[in-house]
Design a protein around this motif. Structure first.
Motif, short mmCIF file in Angstrom:
data_model
loop_
_atom_site.label_atom_id
_atom_site.label_comp_id
_atom_site.label_asym_id
_atom_site.label_seq_id
_atom_site.Cartn_x
_atom_site.Cartn_y
_atom_site.Cartn_z
N GLY A 142 39.98 45.25 29.80
CA GLY A 142 40.72 46.44 29.36
C GLY A 142 41.15 46.40 27.92
O GLY A 142 41.20 47.44 27.26
N PHE A 143 41.44 45.22 27.41
CA PHE A 143 41.95 45.13 26.04
C PHE A 143 41.46 43.85 25.38
O PHE A 143 41.28 42.83 26.06
N GLY A 144 41.29 43.93 24.06
CA GLY A 144 40.96 42.73 23.30
C GLY A 144 42.25 41.99 22.98
O GLY A 144 43.35 42.49 23.23
N GLY A 145 42.11 40.80 22.44
CA GLY A 145 43.25 40.06 21.92
C GLY A 145 44.16 39.42 22.96
O GLY A 145 45.28 39.05 22.65
N GLN A 146 43.70 39.26 24.19
CA GLN A 146 44.53 38.61 25.21
C GLN A 146 44.26 37.11 25.25
O GLN A 146 43.28 36.62 24.69
N SER A 147 45.15 36.39 25.96
CA SER A 147 45.01 34.92 26.02
C SER A 147 43.98 34.48 27.05
O SER A 147 43.91 35.02 28.15
N PHE A 148 43.23 33.49 26.67
CA PHE A 148 42.17 32.88 27.47
C PHE A 148 42.73 32.26 28.76
O PHE A 148 43.73 31.54 28.73
N MET A 149 42.08 32.52 29.87
CA MET A 149 42.51 31.95 31.16
C MET A 149 41.63 30.76 31.51
O MET A 149 40.52 30.91 32.05
N ALA A 150 42.14 29.57 31.21
CA ALA A 150 41.35 28.35 31.45
C ALA A 150 41.08 28.12 32.94
O ALA A 150 40.13 27.42 33.31
N ASP A 151 41.92 28.74 33.78
CA ASP A 151 41.74 28.52 35.22
C ASP A 151 40.51 29.24 35.79
O ASP A 151 40.24 29.14 36.98
N MET A 152 39.76 29.94 34.93
CA MET A 152 38.50 30.54 35.37
C MET A 152 37.34 29.55 35.30
O MET A 152 36.25 29.81 35.81
N MET A 153 37.57 28.37 34.67
CA MET A 153 36.46 27.43 34.45
C MET A 153 35.79 26.93 35.73
O MET A 153 34.56 26.76 35.75
N PRO A 154 36.53 26.73 36.81
CA PRO A 154 35.85 26.30 38.04
C PRO A 154 34.78 27.27 38.52
O PRO A 154 33.78 26.85 39.11
N LYS A 155 34.96 28.56 38.25
CA LYS A 155 33.92 29.55 38.63
C LYS A 155 32.62 29.25 37.88
O LYS A 155 31.53 29.31 38.43
N ILE A 156 32.77 28.96 36.59
CA ILE A 156 31.60 28.68 35.75
C ILE A 156 30.94 27.38 36.21
O ILE A 156 29.71 27.31 36.33
N GLU A 157 31.77 26.38 36.47
CA GLU A 157 31.22 25.08 36.90
C GLU A 157 30.41 25.22 38.19
O GLU A 157 29.31 24.67 38.31
N LYS A 158 30.95 25.99 39.12
CA LYS A 158 30.26 26.17 40.40
C LYS A 158 28.93 26.90 40.20
O LYS A 158 27.88 26.48 40.70
N LEU A 159 28.99 27.99 39.45
CA LEU A 159 27.78 28.79 39.23
C LEU A 159 26.70 27.98 38.49
O LEU A 159 25.52 28.04 38.83
#
Ligand code: DX5
Ligand code: ZN
Length: 216
Positions: A142-159
């Motif tokens: 929805g918007f630029g300039g927001q803070s990175f959510m490191a807790d999304m990394m497990p999704k990437i690792e799994k995929l």
């Protein structure tokens, strides 16, 4: 895996799109990320196919179009005609997922599926054989300039573990530091808006992002 940087034009100077695109092209950006928002799927409204079509006339870098809209299926043809090379849409949208993927491919574009932070990565698994890329959002869209959510990394690792060859894109809060975390998790395509366009030297920032993603 090929490492690609996809600067998001959302953070660029909208009054000077051509010059902003040229900066990305000269700096060796592999893709240009164009955020389409409809004020319905997300609260914000940005640009549509006519704007993308105009930008296509002045840029040779492939266009990575990120649809944050409720009914992408209705507009796939418009975005393909406008010059999109890769079209991402959200698994959370109201259009039929399979039908939308098929339409993107039938229109000659690469298809990608995006997942919002609260959506499990398992949601993309039924469609993997048709997808060129999966977009893992690391902010609420929805918007630029927001803070990175490191807790999304497990999704990437799994995929990455399950699909060693698919392109995995991260979008949201990617900068010279967070890009390392994303690359370590297994992402290979990196969207960066504020990090590129709010920097003093966008070209230098693009090269730095590329070096950091490669671990150089
Ligand atoms: C957010 C968009 C992003 C945004 C990223 O909904 O999908 O592409 O432009 O901006 P930064 O890099 O500033 O988080
Ligand atoms: Zn985006």
């Amino acid at each position: 895996m090929d490492i690609k940087i996809s600067p998001s034009m959302l953070a660029s100077d909208f009054a000077n799109f051509e010059a902003e695109l040229k900066k990305c092209e000269d700096a060796g950006a592999e893709l240009i990320h164009l955020d389409v928002m409809d004020g319905h799927f997300v609260p914000n409204i940005t640009m549509g196919a006519p704007v993308i079509k105009a930008l296509k006339r002045v840029c040779k870098v492939p266009f990575d179009v990120h649809l944050m809209i409720s009914e992408p299926l209705k507009y796939i043809e418009d975005f393909a005609d406008a010059g999109a090379d890769l079209i991402s849409f959200h698994v959370e949208c109201d259009s039929d997922t399979e039908e939308t993927i098929d339409k993107i491919i039938a229109c000659g574009c690469k298809a990608a599926l995006a997942v919002k932070p609260n959506t499990s990565i398992d949601a993309v698994y039924p469609y993997m054989d048709k997808l060129s890329m999966v977009l893992v959002m690391t902010v609420e869209p929805g918007f630029g300039g927001q803070s990175f959510m490191a807790d999304m990394m497990p999704k990437i690792e799994k995929l990455r573990k399950d699909y060693p060859d698919v392109d995995i894109q991260v979008d949201g809060g990617v900068n010279a530091e967070t890009i390392k975390v994303c690359a370590n998790a297994g992402a290979n395509i990196f969207v960066a808006g504020s990090a590129v366009f709010k920097s003093e030297n966008p070209a230098e920032t693009i090269s730095l992002l590329k070096r950091n993603a490669k671990g150089l």
